[in-house]
Design a protein around this motif. Structure first.
Motif, mmCIF file in Angstrom:
data_model
loop_
_atom_site.group_PDB
_atom_site.id
_atom_site.type_symbol
_atom_site.label_atom_id
_atom_site.label_comp_id
_atom_site.label_asym_id
_atom_site.label_seq_id
_atom_site.Cartn_x
_atom_site.Cartn_y
_atom_site.Cartn_z
ATOM 1 N N ALA A 151 -81.539 2.806 -10.432
ATOM 2 C CA ALA A 151 -81.160 1.670 -11.267
ATOM 3 C C ALA A 151 -80.043 0.863 -10.610
ATOM 4 C CB ALA A 151 -80.730 2.152 -12.648
ATOM 5 N N LEU A 152 -79.071 1.542 -10.000
ATOM 6 C CA LEU A 152 -78.003 0.840 -9.299
ATOM 7 C C LEU A 152 -78.538 0.067 -8.096
ATOM 8 C CD1 LEU A 152 -75.211 3.597 -9.268
ATOM 9 C CD2 LEU A 152 -75.322 1.588 -10.756
ATOM 10 N N VAL A 153 -79.417 0.703 -7.313
ATOM 11 C CA VAL A 153 -79.994 0.041 -6.142
ATOM 12 C C VAL A 153 -80.827 -1.160 -6.571
ATOM 13 C CG1 VAL A 153 -81.609 0.310 -4.220
ATOM 14 C CG2 VAL A 153 -79.959 2.126 -4.738
ATOM 15 N N LEU A 154 -81.631 -0.988 -7.609
ATOM 16 C CA LEU A 154 -82.493 -2.075 -8.074
ATOM 17 C C LEU A 154 -81.659 -3.255 -8.572
ATOM 18 C CD1 LEU A 154 -85.332 -3.089 -8.642
ATOM 19 C CD2 LEU A 154 -85.270 -1.874 -10.834
ATOM 20 N N HIS A 155 -80.554 -2.964 -9.243
ATOM 21 C CA HIS A 155 -79.668 -4.036 -9.702
ATOM 22 C C HIS A 155 -79.143 -4.833 -8.507
ATOM 23 C CE1 HIS A 155 -76.897 -6.135 -12.305
ATOM 24 N NE2 HIS A 155 -75.846 -5.693 -11.639
ATOM 25 N N ALA A 156 -78.787 -4.141 -7.430
ATOM 26 C CA ALA A 156 -78.305 -4.830 -6.236
ATOM 27 C C ALA A 156 -79.410 -5.656 -5.578
ATOM 28 C CB ALA A 156 -77.744 -3.807 -5.243
ATOM 29 N N ASP A 161 -79.307 -8.782 -2.751
ATOM 30 C CA ASP A 161 -78.870 -8.004 -1.588
ATOM 31 C C ASP A 161 -80.058 -7.630 -0.707
ATOM 32 O OD1 ASP A 161 -76.428 -8.132 -2.818
ATOM 33 O OD2 ASP A 161 -76.060 -5.973 -2.809
ATOM 34 N N ALA A 162 -79.863 -7.637 0.601
ATOM 35 C CA ALA A 162 -80.858 -7.089 1.521
ATOM 36 C C ALA A 162 -80.925 -5.574 1.336
ATOM 37 C CB ALA A 162 -80.473 -7.418 2.962
ATOM 38 N N SER A 168 -75.872 0.479 1.024
ATOM 39 C CA SER A 168 -74.490 0.740 1.405
ATOM 40 C C SER A 168 -73.541 0.465 0.248
ATOM 41 C CB SER A 168 -74.099 -0.084 2.636
ATOM 42 O OG SER A 168 -74.266 -1.464 2.400
ATOM 43 N N ALA A 169 -73.812 -0.577 -0.545
ATOM 44 C CA ALA A 169 -72.962 -0.887 -1.688
ATOM 45 C C ALA A 169 -73.027 0.220 -2.733
ATOM 46 C CB ALA A 169 -73.370 -2.224 -2.304
ATOM 47 N N GLN A 173 -70.073 2.880 -4.093
ATOM 48 C CA GLN A 173 -69.745 3.043 -5.509
ATOM 49 C C GLN A 173 -69.818 4.507 -5.936
ATOM 50 O OE1 GLN A 173 -72.798 0.148 -6.913
ATOM 51 N NE2 GLN A 173 -71.159 -0.600 -8.235
ATOM 52 N N LEU A 174 -70.918 5.154 -5.584
ATOM 53 C CA LEU A 174 -71.140 6.527 -6.028
ATOM 54 C C LEU A 174 -70.172 7.500 -5.364
ATOM 55 C CD1 LEU A 174 -75.041 6.520 -6.036
ATOM 56 C CD2 LEU A 174 -73.560 6.676 -8.047
#
Length: 251
Positions: A151-156, A161-162, A168-169, A173-174
């Motif tokens: 969910a965090l990756v999909l939001h980015a 975001d590429a 990496s973002a 965070q995690l």
């Protein structure tokens, strides 16, 4: 826990990547060679793949061990693809999510897998959950840590975001919110693969002449061209190029 692999290259049946290699993902489900956490990956599996002319991948996932699924052998023999992402799962904790918790997770053109675990889950994730839109939380694909990471990756990704920047973002965070977490992430859109090495093994096999790149938790054969990515690394790859970028520990 877990093993995963992504393939970009000429069109091949699944079995050429997952089953035929002596130490392919199929065998890694019960006999991984380099797995540091857990021993048997029998809590689900999945394959996501791209058909020519369709940017949205298809998936085949099940809750049990891959060796017990008779349909998998037929599909692996006849389904051909130029790009896939597959995983076998060793659950961190018992749960009732079944195949919903099995990678790859998917949305739009993307496939995603997480090899690792969040320390202190779920309490450690609460501060980050507060930053997600309520709709994203209400539509989590499962109630496990990997689904939350997705969910965090999909939001980015949805904010533009590429692939590599998104991973990496999220790792930053995690790692700050849950120190000691293992965050080996794997993401593809069918043309590019991005992955992180953070607490577990990550290897890649680059064959530019054949326009083929494989990124995996561990080598699926003894080809001497397999190269291990250093820990705390972001890997981005196409069919002809691999780029490694160091990842920084959170302040």
């Amino acid at each position: 826990m877990c093993r995963h692999v992504a393939y970009l290259g000429p069109g091949v049946p699944w079995q050429d990547v997952l089953v035929t290699p002596r130490h392919g993902l199929y065998r890694q489900s019960w006999a991984p060679r380099r797995q540091r956490y857990g021993t048997v990956n029998a809590d689900g599996f999945g394959v996501g793949w791209y058909a020519d002319g369709d940017p949205v991948p298809a998936r085949y996932r099940r809750a049990g061990p891959v060796w017990a699924d008779q349909s998998f052998a037929d599909l692996a023999r006849v389904v051909r693809t130029r790009a896939l992402l597959a995983a076998v799962r060793d659950a961190t904790e018992a749960g009732a999510d079944g195949e919903a918790a099995a990678a790859p997770f998917a949305a739009g053109p993307w496939l995603f897998s997480h090899n690792g675990a969040l320390t202190g889950w779920p309490a450690s994730a609460a501060p980050l959950a507060a930053g997600l839109p309520p709709e994203d939380l209400l539509t989590l694909q499962a109630r496990c840590d990997s689904a939350f990471v997705w969910a965090l990756v999909l939001h980015a990704l949805r904010r533009g975001d590429a692939l590599g920047d998104a991973l990496s973002a999220v790792v930053e965070q995690l790692a700050a919110a849950a120190p000691g977490s293992r965050l080996n992430l794997l993401l593809t859109d069918g043309g590019t693969v991005a992955a992180t090495a953070w607490g577990d093994t990550l290897w890649y096999l680059a064959d530019p002449a054949a326009r083929r790149t494989v990124v995996a938790s561990e080598p699926y054969d003894d080809d001497p061209r397999w190269t291990e990515a250093p820990d705390r690394t972001l890997l981005t790859a196409t069919r002809t190029d691999v780029l490694l970028t160091p990842l920084k520990e959170p302040a």
